[in-house]
Structures are given as C-alpha cells and as structure tokens.
Write a protein that holds these residues in place. Structure first.
Motif, short mmCIF file in Angstrom:
data_model
loop_
_atom_site.label_atom_id
_atom_site.label_comp_id
_atom_site.label_asym_id
_atom_site.label_seq_id
_atom_site.Cartn_x
_atom_site.Cartn_y
_atom_site.Cartn_z
N THR B 81 0.82 -1.21 0.00
CA THR B 81 0.00 0.00 0.00
C THR B 81 0.86 1.26 0.00
OG1 THR B 81 -1.59 -1.22 1.33
CG2 THR B 81 -1.88 1.16 1.22
N SER B 85 0.80 4.17 -2.91
CA SER B 85 0.25 5.51 -2.75
C SER B 85 1.33 6.54 -2.43
CB SER B 85 -0.86 5.53 -1.70
OG SER B 85 -0.50 4.75 -0.60
N GLY B 145 -4.41 9.18 8.14
CA GLY B 145 -5.50 8.30 7.73
C GLY B 145 -5.99 8.58 6.33
N GLN B 146 -5.14 9.11 5.47
CA GLN B 146 -5.57 9.45 4.11
C GLN B 146 -5.31 8.35 3.11
OE1 GLN B 146 -5.33 13.13 2.53
NE2 GLN B 146 -4.99 14.25 4.43
N ARG B 148 -6.51 5.55 2.33
CA ARG B 148 -7.52 4.50 2.40
C ARG B 148 -8.09 4.24 1.02
NH1 ARG B 148 -12.39 6.02 6.11
NH2 ARG B 148 -12.53 3.80 5.79
N PRO B 149 -8.36 2.96 0.75
CA PRO B 149 -8.86 2.61 -0.56
C PRO B 149 -10.17 3.32 -0.85
CG PRO B 149 -8.37 0.66 0.74
CD PRO B 149 -8.29 1.82 1.66
N ILE B 154 -6.51 1.12 -3.88
CA ILE B 154 -5.58 1.96 -3.12
C ILE B 154 -5.29 3.21 -3.94
CG2 ILE B 154 -3.29 2.02 -2.10
CD1 ILE B 154 -3.44 -1.09 -2.17
N TYR B 287 -4.00 0.47 15.02
CA TYR B 287 -3.79 0.55 13.57
C TYR B 287 -2.31 0.59 13.24
CZ TYR B 287 -8.69 1.68 13.52
OH TYR B 287 -10.04 1.63 13.70
N PRO B 291 -7.16 4.51 8.64
CA PRO B 291 -8.08 3.92 9.59
C PRO B 291 -8.54 2.53 9.19
CG PRO B 291 -9.27 5.32 8.10
CD PRO B 291 -7.88 5.20 7.57
N ASP B 292 -7.81 1.85 8.28
CA ASP B 292 -8.30 0.56 7.80
C ASP B 292 -7.44 -0.62 8.20
OD1 ASP B 292 -10.58 1.50 6.37
OD2 ASP B 292 -9.19 2.37 4.92
N LEU B 293 -6.12 -0.46 8.15
CA LEU B 293 -5.24 -1.61 8.39
C LEU B 293 -4.82 -1.65 9.85
CD1 LEU B 293 -3.00 -1.36 5.21
CD2 LEU B 293 -4.84 -2.99 5.64
#
Ligand code: HDD
Ligand code: HEM
Ligand code: HEM
Lengths: 465, 348
Positions: B81, B85, B145-146, B148-149, B154, B287, B291-293
């Motif tokens: 990721t 990104s 936290g930017q 994110r898919p 991604i 995390y 905020p996802d992984l």
C-alpha cells in the motif's frame, strides 16, 4: 514508456549494478584471507602488501555494494508492490537474515580495517573468517529468495490466497541448491579471474615485480579451482531446468520445436514464431546427446508449451544468446586457467609472463563479470512471463503509479554518476604508492611503526626518483 | 496476536534507532550547509561533522534496510500500500539516502582538493534535507489516515496525502529533530576534541533547533484533531502520559544543554526522539495504517511472524558480541583515537 517496461528496466539495471559489488563482496574476503594467511605463514611482505591493498579496495566496493543494495531493497516494494504483498510473507525472511549477515560482515570489516595495528597478526587474520562466512550467507539467503520465484513452494493456494505458509520450506525450494551453489561459485570465479586480470594488466604495462606476480598467481589459483566447479554446477542447473522450468530450458537451448535427435544450436537467433533457428552453428544430435546421453532422445521445444506461457517477444532469443555467451565465457576462462597452470608447472613454478597468457587473463577477468550478468539475464528473462513461476504474471505486478518512467530515468542517471565516480576512485587507488613490501616493516607496531612506515615510503619514493 | 504486536514493536524500535542514529547523520548534513565559506571556524565545523559521521553511516543504514525488510515480511500489505500511494516521496527519499551514502562512501578517497570536497558537501547537504523531510511527510500521510482505498482501490501516487500543510509541518519537524540530534552529538564530539568555539556554536544551535522543533511539535498537536483524528483520539485515550513524558524529556534536554551537561543531553535527546516516535505509535494503536489496516489484520500468517521474531533474536545474539568486540578493539590502544573510532562509539 509503459510502466511494465520501465519497472523491469529499472529493476534489471539496479540488480545488474548491485550484483557486481555483491559478487565482489562475497569473493574478495576469501582472497584477502588467503593472502594474509600466506603472509603470516611465510613472513612475506608482498602477500601482506596485497592483502592491505585489497582491503582498501574492498572498503570502497563494500560501501557501494551497500548503497546499491539499499536501492534494490526499496525497489522490491516500490516497483512491484503487488508481488511483495503476496511474496513478502514467504520470502521476506531470507532478506531479513541477509540483513543480519550484512551487518555482521560490516562489523568484522570494521574490525579488520582499523585493526591492523591493534590486534595481534593472527587474531587479525582470524577476523577475516567471519567476513568470508557472512558474505557466503548473504549470497545464499538472497539467491534462495530468487530461487523461490523460479520454483515457488512452502504454501498452498486456496481461492487465490496462500495458506499453510511455511517460510523455511519456501527458502528450501527445489531451485535453491542449484542456484545458490552456482551463484556462490560465480563470486569466486569473478574474484579469481578479476584479481588475476588486474595484475596481468599491470604486468603488461611493465610492472613485473614480485607483488604483481603473486597477485596474478593467487587470482589464478582461486580461478582454476572455481571454474571447473562452476561448469559442473551450471550443467546441474540446466538439467534441473529441463524438468523444473521447461519453457526456460527451451529458451536457453534455443529449442523452437520438439523432436528426437535434435541438434545443439550454438548461437544464432531462435525464433519461436517461425520455428526456425537462424545463423546458429548446429551440432547434429548434440542436444539429445548432451541432455540424455542418447543420440536420439526426445527434447521438448517451446512449441509444446501453451502460447500464453511463452517468454515475451524478444526474451526467448535473448535468453538463448545470453546462455551461450555464459557457456562460452566459462570455457574460454577454463582454457586460460589451464594454460596458465600448465606453463607454471612445466617451467619450474615460475609465473608465466608470456604476453598471450597475460592478455588471456586480463580478458577472462573482464568476461567473467559479463558472464554473471548474462547468467542473470537467463534466470530472470527465462522466467518470463512469470514474476512468480506459474503463479503471478509480471504484467500484473508493477506499480500502477504514473511516475515509473521518470523514476527509471532518474535512477539511470544516479547509476552513471555512481559508476563513474567509483571507477575514477579505484584507478586513483591503484596509482597511489603501495604499502611497503618488506616484511620487517609490517611487524613494527604502534605509533613508531606508523612513523617508520611512512618514512620507509618516503625512502622508497626517494629511491625511485 | 501478541506476536503481531511484538513484531510491530520491533519495527517501531527500528524506526526509533534509525531516527536517532541515521537522523543525526542527516542533521550533520544540515549543519554542514550552515558551515559554508572558507573561514577557519566553518572549516573546522565541516571537518568535525565529517569525522563524526563518516565511519558510522553504513551501520546506521542497516536499520532502515531492516525496517523495509521487516515491513514487507511481517506486514506485506502495508508495504504494498505504501509503495503504491507514496511512490513519489519514497522514491525521492531513497534518492536522498543513496546520495548521502554515496557522498560518504567516496569521502575518504576523494581528492583533497577544495572544489571537489565542496561539491560532495553540497550533494550531501541537499540529500540530507530531502530525505528526513520526505520521510516526515510520509509518516504524516500514514498518521492522517488518508491512505484509504476508494472503491476498493488503493490511491495511486497521490500528492494530496503527503503535501498537506499538516504533512509539511511534520516533515519540517523531521528536519528539526535531525538537526537537534546532530547538534547535540556534535557538542559531545567537540568537547572530546577540546574545541571550545565549536562546543559553544553547536550548543547554541542545539538549543535553537530544539526550540524550533518544539514549536513545530506544538503546531502538529494543534492540527491533529482536524488532520489526524484517529491519532488525536488515540492520544487522548492512551497517550496523554506519553505526551507529558516526552515534553518533560524535551525540557530536561534543554536544561542539560544549558548547563553544559553534554553527555547527559545526548542521552536525553535520544530519549526525546524515541518519545516522539513512540507517542505516534501508541496513539495509533491498534492501527498500523489508520483507519483501515490494523496490526493484527495486516500481519503475515503466524509461521512467518514466528520465524521473523526468532530470527531477530538469534541475529541479536550473534550481533551483540560482535559489536562488543568492535568497540573493544577500538579501546585496545591508549594513543589518541583515530578519526573513525569516535563516530563508532556514537553508533552504540
Ligand atoms: C562467472 C560466471 C558464470 C559462469 C562462468 C557460468 N555461469 Fe551460469 N550463471 C551465472 C554465472 C555463471 C550466474 C550469474 O551466477 C547465474 C544467474 C542465476 C544464478 O543462480 O547463477 C547463472 C545461471 C545459470 C543458469 C540458470 C539457472 C536458473 O535459472 O535456475 C544455467 C542453466 C546456467 N547458469 C548454466 C551454466 C553453464 C552450463 C555454464 C558453463 C558451462 C555456466 N552456467 C557458467
Ligand atoms: C543480483 C542479481 C540479479 C540480477 C542481475 C537480476 C536481474 C533482473 C533483471 C534483468 C530483471 C528484469 C527482468 C525482465 O526484464 O523481465 C529482473 C527482474 C526482477 N528480479 Fe531479478 N535479478 C537478480 C536477482 C534477483 C533476486 C535475488 C531477486 C529476489 C527476489 C530478484 C527479483 C526480481 C524481480 C521481483 C523482478 C521483476 C519481475 C520480472 O521482471 O520478472 N532478482 N531481475
Ligand atoms: C533482489 C535482490 C537483492 C536485494 C534486495 C539485495 C539487498 C541488499 C542490501 C539492502 C544490501 C545492503 C545492506 C545494508 O546496507 O544493510 C546488500 C548488500 C549485499 N548484497 Fe545484496 N541484494 C540483492 C541481491 C544480491 C545477490 C544476488 C547477492 C549475491 C551474490 C547479494 C549479496 C550481497 C552482499 C555480499 C552484500 C554486502 C555488500 C557488499 O559486500 O558489497 N545481493 N544487498
């Protein structure tokens, strides 16, 4: 430039650069260790001077190896994020262990570099052993990761996900014994012929002293042991490929069509689309004979392999030529080494100073580096179109970012910069006045030793003038 | 689960170690930029910087490499990721690291002519500014936290995540930390070489750089509720003590510098760096890329984590005695230590 091409080019360029320094990083410590050992054993100043000079060169090469290694390490993720997301859990481990091996190598290199006057000679010599070993481990770990890409193992695929992961089984995949042995031997081949070449070139320019003769002798000694082993091990690799990676095998042999009693194609353009081999030297029944020791045995060509598993356009031809180049270099180098030692033994153990032999050594030295590059082209291009054999396609793996081409151009410039600076510096190092070559001057210790050594140098220089 | 956290802690420790050791190398480059001109003091400053850093950069790089390897072994999704990104800042930071390394690799062997040296110095300084700044912005991009898919994909090589005002402030803070670390280390170095003018110069700089960093840190904190909400809430819930501790250590560092206790200041400034990076880590628990992984969600399967952890322990068991031996060898002699030794002591 499409991302795929740019990413492949950048990866190939970076690894092609790094491999030169890593091969030296693995091989040079051995020759250092032998030279210093001989110096201590025989109390011989020339051996000691050689060991010291090589240590200086090694320090620079090691630093460049580490800088270029950092690039490669980042690129594994930066260029192939989808590959690393899948493969990381399986083959990250050997890279982590390589990290430790490298650190160990660095620490003992530090001790070795700065310890000449601080350790007793024997202890100092013993410090070269961990350098030799950790270099070996480095190579073994990384190449086992590459082997895994050629013969992935240590997991099961269930619904597109790897389960039952066993990282140790991944390290010990079927290709590992073949590739690691062949690569480690390659390091010694390169260093053997490489050092021989440096001193042969020096002797050709008229520097025929004890120092140059001994450098040549030691390089050739390592080379003559390593090169036959290298050829045998390469033969094992090829035989393994016939079962393990039939498409790669077809490519190295230039086998465009299957058949019984096939000829061996040497050189030439093997075109899989037309099924023809152009301009090759053909040895009738050679392929069948070499592969199975049977003049009329069956050999599988690329036509038997489903079209979607063929190498990308151009790769098939390139792999065949690269393979033949590597084999040619192997036999040429073997010839040089054998002639050198025959002359040496037949002339009462005097180092041959025959121009032809010296030229041969100089050429074999440069060619052996090319052999390493060619061998890697065989391995990496021959695996196409797979990045992980039979599992993930290269074209599915590159980073989708739109900047890969720019990145490739910028990194190309960096390599040009690094490469030229390094060459200039090494040439300067070669021209710098040598460390003294008289044994007594080495055994003096501490500050006064330091002082006298530089005085000795002054005297030498004065004498030379 | 426990293992996942243990490995995450291991990687966070590598970040901290890299920041305190490698960060000082970058900081040295920043100060080298200020030491231009041909005046005597400028020349001495340049010299002491090269002497202090030259021999250690290679060892310090190992931590960065270990971090990259550890990330793609233990948290491969995260490596993938970030590579997609943040391709641009990571590539640029890599170029910075490489040029800095190359400048040092060649330092000892380049001709002693002033021009060439100056050229190398400039390369080194520029690289030293790019790398920590960009690594700082990357950290901010993760923390905010930017990454994110969107629609399951991604974000690809975006500028918006790492060129926000927040990220730029964090990048500058990265520079500030490096500059402070280097200045403090250099006071110790100057003290050992008994160069009062240099001691004073670097003491003042350490105080200024530390002050600037503190201000930037305060701005970062102030922006967090809007720019990095996950972290902000984590901080309020779990990390207040860590913030308080970090601030206290910061003040103590300034005091130690003020009272010229340079060795103490060196330890404190390292703790301060660890405090800043550690607080970030604690605040974004559970995390790894908010905020996802999450740490557990992104971790490799158990056998990999286990093998990685054991390999780290075994590696340490082999490395530590070797490092001890290295340092021991350098203490063998009584005579004033040659250049390389001083730096090496710093590396531990
Ligand atoms: C000094 C260099 C050198 C020399 C003289 C040779 N090789 Fe080699 N070869 C390599 C250096 C190398 C290499 C660069 O080290 C490779 C690339 C990957 C690897 O493991 O080793 C390689 C790969 C490689 C492969 C591909 C392995 C794979 O993809 O799994 C084969 C089949 C051979 N070699 C075979 C040979 C044969 C039959 C040789 C001599 C008759 C030979 N090599 C000489
Ligand atoms: C150091 C010696 C190596 C050299 C010279 C080398 C060379 C190359 C080359 C030329 C390419 C581009 C291939 C292409 O155009 O298809 C490539 C690709 C690649 N190599 Fe290697 N390689 C080496 C070792 C390794 C190792 C040890 C790994 C370990 C994992 C590796 C991983 C990759 C990957 C991921 C790619 C991109 C995918 C691909 O194009 O197949 N390489 N390498
Ligand atoms: C994908 C391929 C590779 C990657 C990612 C890689 C990575 C690295 C890294 C990161 C370093 C520097 C370590 C540090 O600074 O901490 C390094 C150095 C080194 N690598 Fe590689 N490497 C690769 C291929 C190889 C191969 C094929 C060999 C084997 C011959 C090798 C042998 C070495 C050695 C011996 C060093 C120590 C530096 C030196 O002695 O010059 N590497 N590598």
């Amino acid at each position: 430039m499409p991302n795929l091409l740019a990413a492949r080019s950048q990866m190939g360029l970076s690894l092609g650069f790094h491999i030169i320094f890593s091969a030296l990083g693995v091989g040079l410590p051995l020759i250092l260790c032998i030279a210093e050992g001989l110096a201590l054993l025989r109390k011989d100043g020339s051996w000691m001077a050689l060991a010291r000079q090589w240590t200086k060169a090694f320090a620079i090469l090691f630093a460049v190896g580490s800088v270029s290694g950092v690039i490669v390490e980042f690129e594994l993720s930066l260029l192939w994020p989808r590959w690393i997301s899948f493969a990381g859990a399986l083959i990250g481990l050997p890279f982590a262990m390589e990290g430790f091996a490298f650190f160990l190598e660095g620490i003992f290199l530090g001790i070795y570099l700065y310890g000449w006057n601080r350790l007793s000679p024997v202890v100092h010599w013993m410090c070269s052993l961990p350098i030799v070993l950790s270099g070996l481990f480095s190579a073994w770990f990384v190449v086992s990761a590459n082997s895994w890409m050629n013969s992935p193992s240590g997991f099961q695929m269930v619904n597109g996900k790897a389960v039952n992961i066993n990282p140790f089984a991944a390290i010990l995949n079927p290709s590992t014994p073949f590739e690691t042995t062949h690569m480690i031997l390659a390091c010694y081949v390169v260093v053997g012929f490489g050092t021989a070449a440096v001193y042969a070139a020096g002797m050709l320019r008229g520097k025929r002293d004890d120092y140059h003769r001994k450098g040549l002798l030691l390089g050739m000694a390592l080379a003559v042991v390593a090169i036959p082993l290298q050829i045998v091990s390469g033969d094992f690799n090829a035989r393994f490929l016939e079962q393990g990676q039939p498409a790669k095998y077809a490519a190295i042999e230039g086998l465009v069509t299957s058949g019984y009693g096939l000829p061996l194609y040497i050189g030439g353009i093997a075109d899989p689309t037309t099924g023809q081999v152009y301009g090759a030297l053909e040895i009738p029944h050679g392929e069948s004979l070499l592969a199975h020791f049977d003049l009329n045995s069956y050999a599988r060509g690329i036509n038997e392999i489903p079209a979607q598993d063929h190498q990308t356009a151009g790769s098939f031809e390139a792999v065949h030529l690269a393979f033949d180049g590597m084999v040619f270099i192997a036999f040429f180098s073997l010839l040089v080494a054998v002639v050198f030692w025959l002359l040496f033994l037949s002339r009462k153990r005097r180092v041959p100073e025959n121009k032809l032999v010296l030229w041969g050594a100089a050429i074999a030295g440069s060619l052996s580096f090319i052999a390493v590059e060619l061998g890697w082209i065989v391995t990496e291009e021959g695996r196409q179109p797979w990045i992980i054999y039979n599992l993930m396609l290269v074209r599915d793996a590159p980073n989708p970012a739109q900047w890969i081409t720019v990145s490739f151009i910028v990194f190309s410039c960096i390599y040009v910069l690094l490469g030229t600076t390094l060459i200039v510096l090494l040439l300067r190092l070669a021209r710098r006045p040598k460390t003294p070559m008289v044994w007594n001057e080495f055994v003096q210790r501490e500050e006064e030793g330091e002082e006298q050594r530089s005085q000795g140098l002054e005297r030498k220089k004065a004498g030379a003038r | 689960m426990i293992l996942d956290y243990a490995v995450a802690v291991l990687l966070w420790l590598s970040i901290i170690t890299y920041a305190t050791l490698g960060g000082a190398d970058f900081g040295g480059g920043i100060w080298q930029m200020f030491a231009f001109g041909s005046g005597k003091q400028a020349k001495e400053e340049r010299e002491i910087i090269t002497q202090a850093i030259g021999p250690v950069w290679e060892a310090n790089n190992v931590w960065l490499v270990y971090l990259v390897v550890g990330l793609f072994t233990a948290f491969p999704i995260v490596a993938g990721t970030l590579a997609i990104s943040l391709f641009i800042p990571f590539s640029l930071a890599l170029i910075g690291v490489v040029l800095r390394g190359a400048a040092f690799a060649f330092e000892e062997s380049i001709p002693q002519s002033v021009d060439v040296h100056a050229a190398f110095g400039r390369v080194f300084s520029a690289a030293s500014i790019i790398a920590p700044f960009l690594l700082g912005t990357c950290a901010a991009a993760v923390a905010s936290g930017q990454l994110r898919p969107a629609n399951g994909r991604i974000p690809v090589a975006v500028f918006s995540a790492w060129l926000t005002p927040f990220a730029i402030i964090v990048g500058l803070m990265g520079l500030g930390i490096c500059a402070t670390l280097a200045a403090v280390y250099l006071t110790v170095e100057a003290e050992r070489q008994e160069q009062p003018a240099l001691i004073e110069a670097f003491r003042i700089r350490a105080l200024i750089a530390g002050g600037v960093t503190a201000v930037l840190a305060a701005i970062t904190l102030g922006l967090s509720p809007f720019e990095a909400p996950v972290i902000w809430h984590g901080m309020l819930d779990e990390g207040l003590w860590a913030i308080a501790l970090t601030m206290a250590i910061g003040l103590a560092t300034a005091a130690a510098l003020f009272f010229r206790r340079f060795r103490l200041a060196r330890v404190l400034v390292q703790m301060e760096t660890a405090g800043i990076i550690g607080t970030w880590g604690i605040s974004q628990l559970p995390y790894i890329v908010p905020p996802d992984l999450t740490i557990t969600g992104a971790a490799s399967p158990y056998p990999t984590m286990q093998a990685f952890f054991i390999a780290a322990l075994v590696g340490m068991v082999i490395l530590l005695p070797s490092i001890w031996l290295l340092l021991h060898v350098f203490k063998v002699e009584e005579k004033p230590p040659p250049v390389h030794e001083k730096g090496l002591e710093k590396a531990t």
